[in-house]
Design an enzyme around this catalytic site. Sequence first.
Site, short mmCIF file in Angstrom:
data_model
loop_
_atom_site.label_atom_id
_atom_site.label_comp_id
_atom_site.label_asym_id
_atom_site.label_seq_id
_atom_site.Cartn_x
_atom_site.Cartn_y
_atom_site.Cartn_z
N GLU A 232 -82.50 -57.90 -12.18
CA GLU A 232 -82.25 -58.25 -13.58
C GLU A 232 -83.06 -57.27 -14.41
OE1 GLU A 232 -80.10 -60.32 -14.40
OE2 GLU A 232 -79.93 -61.83 -12.84
N CYS A 266 -84.95 -59.56 -22.74
CA CYS A 266 -83.92 -58.64 -22.24
C CYS A 266 -82.58 -58.94 -22.90
CB CYS A 266 -83.81 -58.78 -20.73
SG CYS A 266 -83.62 -60.47 -20.19
P1 NAP Z 1 -91.88 -53.66 -15.48
O1 NAP Z 1 -92.92 -52.70 -15.82
O2 NAP Z 1 -90.74 -53.23 -14.67
O3 NAP Z 1 -92.63 -54.90 -14.78
C1 NAP Z 1 -91.92 -55.95 -14.19
C2 NAP Z 1 -92.55 -56.27 -12.86
O4 NAP Z 1 -92.33 -55.18 -11.95
C3 NAP Z 1 -94.05 -56.46 -12.92
O5 NAP Z 1 -94.43 -57.45 -11.99
C4 NAP Z 1 -94.58 -55.10 -12.49
O6 NAP Z 1 -95.88 -55.16 -11.97
C5 NAP Z 1 -93.59 -54.73 -11.43
N1 NAP Z 1 -93.47 -53.29 -11.18
C6 NAP Z 1 -93.59 -52.28 -12.07
N2 NAP Z 1 -93.34 -51.12 -11.46
C7 NAP Z 1 -93.06 -51.40 -10.16
C8 NAP Z 1 -92.72 -50.61 -9.03
N3 NAP Z 1 -92.59 -49.28 -9.10
N4 NAP Z 1 -92.50 -51.23 -7.86
C9 NAP Z 1 -92.60 -52.56 -7.76
N5 NAP Z 1 -92.91 -53.36 -8.79
C10 NAP Z 1 -93.14 -52.79 -9.99
O7 NAP Z 1 -91.21 -54.35 -16.73
P2 NAP Z 1 -91.86 -54.58 -18.15
O8 NAP Z 1 -91.74 -53.31 -18.91
O9 NAP Z 1 -93.18 -55.22 -18.03
O10 NAP Z 1 -90.82 -55.66 -18.71
C11 NAP Z 1 -89.86 -55.37 -19.60
C12 NAP Z 1 -88.53 -55.00 -18.99
O11 NAP Z 1 -88.01 -56.09 -18.24
C13 NAP Z 1 -87.51 -54.72 -20.07
O12 NAP Z 1 -86.72 -53.62 -19.73
C14 NAP Z 1 -86.68 -55.99 -20.09
O13 NAP Z 1 -85.41 -55.83 -20.63
C15 NAP Z 1 -86.67 -56.36 -18.65
N6 NAP Z 1 -86.37 -57.78 -18.48
C16 NAP Z 1 -85.16 -58.11 -17.96
C17 NAP Z 1 -84.80 -59.43 -17.82
C18 NAP Z 1 -83.47 -59.81 -17.24
O14 NAP Z 1 -83.32 -60.96 -16.87
N7 NAP Z 1 -82.52 -58.93 -17.14
C19 NAP Z 1 -85.69 -60.43 -18.24
C20 NAP Z 1 -86.92 -60.04 -18.78
C21 NAP Z 1 -87.24 -58.72 -18.89
P3 NAP Z 1 -97.15 -54.65 -12.85
O15 NAP Z 1 -97.23 -55.54 -14.01
O16 NAP Z 1 -98.26 -54.79 -11.89
O17 NAP Z 1 -96.83 -53.23 -13.22
#
Ligand code: NAP
Length: 458
Positions: A232, A266
């Site tokens: 997602e 999101c």
């Molecule tokens: P993010 O950086 O991707 O973080 C999300 C999760 O992934 C965190 O637990 C993060 O851990 C982990 N993570 C980051 N890089 C990783 C990697 N290379 N390998 C494995 N895990 C990794 O996302 P964000 O920027 O905090 O959140 C915002 C994004 O999420 C936006 O794009 C939003 O649209 C999307 N989102 C989507 C939905 C949906 O249902 N489609 C819902 C909510 C949010 P760390 O915190 O330790 O880096």
Amino acid sequence: MAIATVNPATGKPEMIIEPHTPTEVEMRIAEASQAVRALRETTLEQRAEWMHAAATIIEDQAAGLGELITVEMGKPIAQSVAEAQKCVKAMRFYAEYSAEFLADAPIEDPARVGASRAWTRYEPLGVVLAVMPWNYPLWQVIRFAAPALMAGNAALLKHASNVPQSALFLDTLFERAGFPHGAFRTLLIGGAEVGRVIADPRVAAVTLTGSEPAGRSVAAIAGDQLKKVVLELGGSDPFLVMPSADVAAAAEVAVRARTSNNGQSCIAGKRFIVHAEVYDEFADAFARRMSELRVGDPLDPATEVGPLATETGREDLVALVEDARSKGATILTGGVVPERPGWFYAPTVIADLPDAARLIQEEAFGPVATLYRAADREDALRIANQTPFGLSSAVWTNDPAEEAYFLAGLEAGAVFINGMTVSYQELPFGGIKRSGFGRELAAVGQREFCNLKTVWRA
Ligand code: NAP
């Protein structure tokens, strides 16, 4: 990134938490694996009872949990409490409906396949790893965990590093409610360690909610390991307004769609695509209401928009707005960093975006709306579909032909007509294109982490 709570409204660290050692991680994976066997000995009725008990724990603590969410990621307190209450509903929903969603289904006319009887059944996959974001620290986890546990899976949570207290609350929640030890555990690890957990032979599948880069990395590792993955990811949802719509109502809902959760959702409406005939009326009302929003301390019940959750999140947002401004876009309201501690950003509306602006293609994760003037419905659909995302969408129209046109043409996982996109446990949730694949919620979300076993009997 340090695993720590840093209050976004002040920028001050509240709690720094030591990550789990490799030995601790190993122990938790082993416990989850044992819990899968223990769960096999349980009945759906038993798990439903425990799920209700877990829901009651959240229900009883909703006020305190709301405060915790607000301190960890900055959303207005009423929205944080509502998030906790939403979790309760989803948990009770899966406690009630899992028997129906997971029931054996007979194949009609089994003689056609040479059987006396044939049917399908749903079985748990095993240990599922959930990599979750901070924007809904409880809801994002519960909407995965409730159906997964009810189906008999065990779950490991790698939560976002900035919401460790939420992660620790969740760590013990299900065991406190009666689930076997290890059925749900938090791993306090960084993103770099996720690959090792996915590759562990005791882990059967992975789900990630988060950004595109994280999704790409997790999907690559899961692909290499040939493990099931649900993603997602981001969205830049269109919100279309046609002349037949109630334009004033659309503008009012548009404000909520863009600024709920401090704009960090999101499925927020992010791009407002308005037919030329009603563009000025919509733009005036929308920009005025966005400028009137009360920005401030998220613990103050009167606050409508709090800070962004992280400093880097605000930097990214500022860079997107400044890119658009420097390329000639018009800022109708906002576009400034308020002079106060914390990571606030003024609710912003941007119009006249040139094609070269990054905002045309990229997601704004904060209270920044872009406005587009569409010449006709074909132009509106073209703009709506021009991003690489395809999460959800909203269309405001009272013309049935127009409604059918957009319903068929929108490249998105959902279309909300005369409303804004909201997630409900009853509705499937997920995207296409670079918004990810697979679905959460409803029956389909629960079945993602099940083995659909076909049974044929001579
Ligand atoms: P993010 O950086 O991707 O973080 C999300 C999760 O992934 C965190 O637990 C993060 O851990 C982990 N993570 C980051 N890089 C990783 C990697 N290379 N390998 C494995 N895990 C990794 O996302 P964000 O920027 O905090 O959140 C915002 C994004 O999420 C936006 O794009 C939003 O649209 C999307 N989102 C989507 C939905 C949906 O249902 N489609 C819902 C909510 C949010 P760390 O915190 O330790 O880096």
